[in-house]
Scaffold this motif. Structure first.
Motif, short mmCIF file in Angstrom:
data_model
loop_
_atom_site.label_atom_id
_atom_site.label_comp_id
_atom_site.label_asym_id
_atom_site.label_seq_id
_atom_site.Cartn_x
_atom_site.Cartn_y
_atom_site.Cartn_z
N CYS A 154 -0.55 -1.83 -4.85
CA CYS A 154 -0.42 -2.74 -5.98
C CYS A 154 -1.71 -3.54 -6.16
N GLU A 188 3.43 -6.01 -10.83
CA GLU A 188 3.82 -4.62 -10.57
C GLU A 188 4.97 -4.55 -9.56
N CYS A 220 2.33 -9.21 -4.57
CA CYS A 220 1.43 -8.15 -4.11
C CYS A 220 0.50 -8.76 -3.07
N CYS A 265 3.65 -4.35 -2.02
CA CYS A 265 4.63 -5.22 -2.68
C CYS A 265 5.57 -5.80 -1.63
#
Length: 666
Positions: free
Chosen positions: A647, A652, A660, A665
């Motif tokens: 990421c 995201e 992130c 993540c």
């Protein structure tokens, strides 16, 4: 006067209904249904009940009125009749002679609750009405001279014997007699008390509705009375230790008499130990009955003959199954037969564990638990050699592939047999063999070859495949260290740029265009400049635009040199991408992204780590590269387009609460 059209004088009393008249009965007398007098004085008007005029002079043609008070009064009814009790008219303003208030009902009817003075008859009105013994303090003509009588809420005098259960009474059978289940007033128990067995009062006056008592000794046994109020007798089923039956040496010990159950005809115990063989006894001391004791048996303390086979464990016996047979768990001499005694017990499988064999312990054919030995019986018998085995059992039950062969031998690397889960074992390579003699079997029973995921002798690495991809060369001789693709960007100051200059970057997953403009517009990839920017300012703008692009490329500005280094976040050859440079500014330079290594093995190719795979996912179960379907498939917790990705920003990672951190993540 007025002369009518037919030439008669219009006047009240002429027998003609002239204008203005309601009636005309030919006279000028009132009280006959039509008033007398002239029209001006109210003559010739209908007389009716309620007009305050008593109509009583003409009973032939008009309803007679006794009175007319214009409505109800204390003497006159609504129907203009004289008010009286018995006229069937309830006049609430009229009080009959002798009544304690105005009329409540009419006609009087004792059967229907209306008194002779037209008042309601009811319990609670403090008047002793017919059918009542009393009402409140009214006890009738005789009164309550001693003040001892109590009138109940239902208007009866509370007393024992009235058939009503009054306060303080346990019963009331409608009489004052004792001995019938409910005591009378002269009973020592008190009046209207339940008479029960055990109260010392014999209940024998009413056997129809109450249990008859022969006697009552207060709930205890006496010589002449049982505790249950019956006369004692041997044979009544009640043991009365205070009662001595006729001809008995002492008080009752048992009842009813039963020789078979140990109770004599005089209700005395028949018992073992009295030296007499009573019914149900095999013997008693030295008495063995008419047949005597030819077998020289011993009589037990509980009066049975001690012998093997009687289902009793007598002294010297270990068991007794009711017979004198052997091989059924208990021998003919009543000794326990057990597995390991060398005698097969197989005569009574229903009541004893059946023995297939008994060699006194483990043998080549018999297990320690006396079952016939065979591979698969779940018992390891080291003396038993299964068919086709090299020696005695080593394991049982057989479980090929899990360490125990079908001949109950241990499966293990080094036994010279290719067991399930092994590629080879010493010189055994299975059915395919080793025809050209080139295969080598390792000490861990796998065939040494490049691509098996093991570093065998002569190999520098082995990433689970023999292809030119991943972190190891196709001959397993060279280690390929995973590396991220890198590039370089050099920017001049803002004055060198022209409207519409642009360049394109590609991180292997996404392409992104950066455009330079002096126009007042904004958006992804737009860099506004006015020509006054320094080299460092332009480098910072370019780096910030790349960071916000979503590309997995990290830009780093090198001081005030105008140099921006570019590095793909993911170590993979996928990051090796061409760039497109359409910037006309003198001094601007953009290299391709290159130097990425590994991370290029296709799905279903053998692998050891994520960096071997183009999908950046090495399935740990199959040890092959595999596409991701959900983010939790990935070590980075991010699945994009069936490939695991690092990421670049919190957005995201799935919304609020997710971040992130270092490409992962969380």
């Amino acid at each position: 006067m007025i002369c009518a059209a037919d030439c008669h004088i219009e006047r009240c009393g002429n027998g003609r209904l002239d204008p203005g008249e309601q009636c005309d009965d030919g006279n000028s007398v009132s009280g006959d249904g039509c008033t007398g007098g002239s029209l001006t004085t109210g003559g010739c008007v209908f007389e009716f009940c309620g007009d305050h005029v008593i109509n009583n002079t003409n009973t032939t043609t008009h309803v007679h009125e006794d009175c007319d008070d214009g409505g109800l009064s204390a003497t006159c009814n609504l129907g203009c009749t004289t008010a009286r009790c018995g006229d069937s008219i309830v006049n609430p303003l009229f009080t009959a002679p002798g009544a304690d208030g105005p009329e409540q009902c009419d006609p009087p009817s004792e059967a229907n609750g209306c008194s002779a003075t037209c008042r309601f008859e009811h319990c609670g009105n403090h008047v002793k009405d017919p059918g009542e013994e009393c009402d409140g303090t009214d006890f009738g003509p005789n009164g309550n001279p001693l003040g001892t009588l109590i009138c109940s809420a239902s208007c009866h005098i509370q007393r024992c014997g009235n058939g009503i259960l009054d306060p303080g009474e346990q019963c009331d059978d409608g009489n004052n007699v004792s001995g019938d289940g409910c005591s009378g007033s002269l009973s020592p128990l008190g009046a209207c008390v339940l008479e029960v067995c055990g109260d010392s009062v014999p209940n024998n006056n009413n056997p129809v509705s109450h249990t008859h008592e022969d006697c009552d000794s207060g709930g205890v046994n006496r010589q002449a009375c049982n505790f249950n109020c019956t006369t004692p007798a041997c044979g009544d089923g009640i043991v009365n230790p205070a009662f001595t039956p006729l001809d008995a040496p002492g008080p009752e010990q048992c009842d009813p008499p039963s020789e078979t159950n140990g109770c004599s005809a005089s209700c005395q115990f028949e018992h073992c130990g009295n030296g007499i063989k009573d019914p149900g006894e095999e013997c008693d001391l030295e008495d063995f009955g008419p047949a005597g004791n030819p077998g020289n048996f011993t009589c037990a303390a509980d009066c049975h003959i001690q012998r093997c086979g009687n289902r009793r464990i007598d002294p010297g016996e270990e068991c007794d199954d009711g017979n004198t047979l052997s091989f059924d768990g208990c021998s003919s001499s009543c000794i326990i037969e057990f597995c390991g005694d060398g005698i097969p017990n197989n005569n009574n499988a229903a009541n004893h564990t059946h023995e297939a064999c008994d060699d006194g312990g483990v043998s080549t054919t018999c297990n320690a638990n006396c079952t016939a030995a065979h591979c698969g019986d779940g018992i390891v018998n080291p003396l038993f050699v299964p068919l086709g085995a090299l020696g005695g059992e080593q394991c049982d039950p057989p479980s090929p592939g899990h360490g125990c062969s079908i001949t109950c031998q241990f499966e293990h690397c080094g036994n010279g047999i290719k067991d399930p889960g092994e590629e080879c074992d010493l010189d055994d390579f299975g059915l395919g063999g080793n025809p050209d003699g080139t295969l080598v079997c390792s000490a861990e029973c796998h065939i040494e070859r490049c691509g098996n995921g093991r570093i065998d002798p002569g190999e520098a690495c082995d990433d689970g495949n023999a292809d030119a991809c991943g972190t190891c060369s196709d001959d397993c001789k060279s280690i390929i260290s995973a590396a991220a693709a890198t590039g370089l960007l050099l920017t001049p100051p803002g004055s060198a740029y022209h409207e519409g200059d642009f360049f394109i970057l590609d991180d292997g997953l996404t392409m992104f265009m950066v455009t330079f403009t002096k126009l007042n517009i904004s958006g992804p990839g737009i860099i506004q400049f006015d020509g006054t920017e320094t080299t460092t300012q332009m480098a910072d703008q370019i780096a910030n635009t790349i960071r916000g692009s979503g590309l997995r490329i990290d830009p780093v500005v090198i001081g005030s040199t105008g140099i921006v280094t570019l590095a793909n976040r993911q170590p993979t050859t996928k990051g090796n991408q061409h760039t497109a440079n359409m910037v006309t500014a003198v001094g601007f330079f953009l290299s391709d992204l290159a130097g990425g290594k590994a991370g290029d093995c296709a799905n279903a190719t053998g692998c050891l780590t994520d960096t071997d795979c183009l999908s950046y996912r090495c399935d740990r179960t199959t040890q092959t590269c595999a596409a991701c379907t959900v983010s939790t498939d990935c070590s980075t917790n991010l699945c994009v387009g069936s490939r695991c990705q690092v990421c670049t920003q919190d957005g995201e990672c799935g919304g609020p609460g997710h971040h992130c951190t270092n490409g992962v993540c969380q």
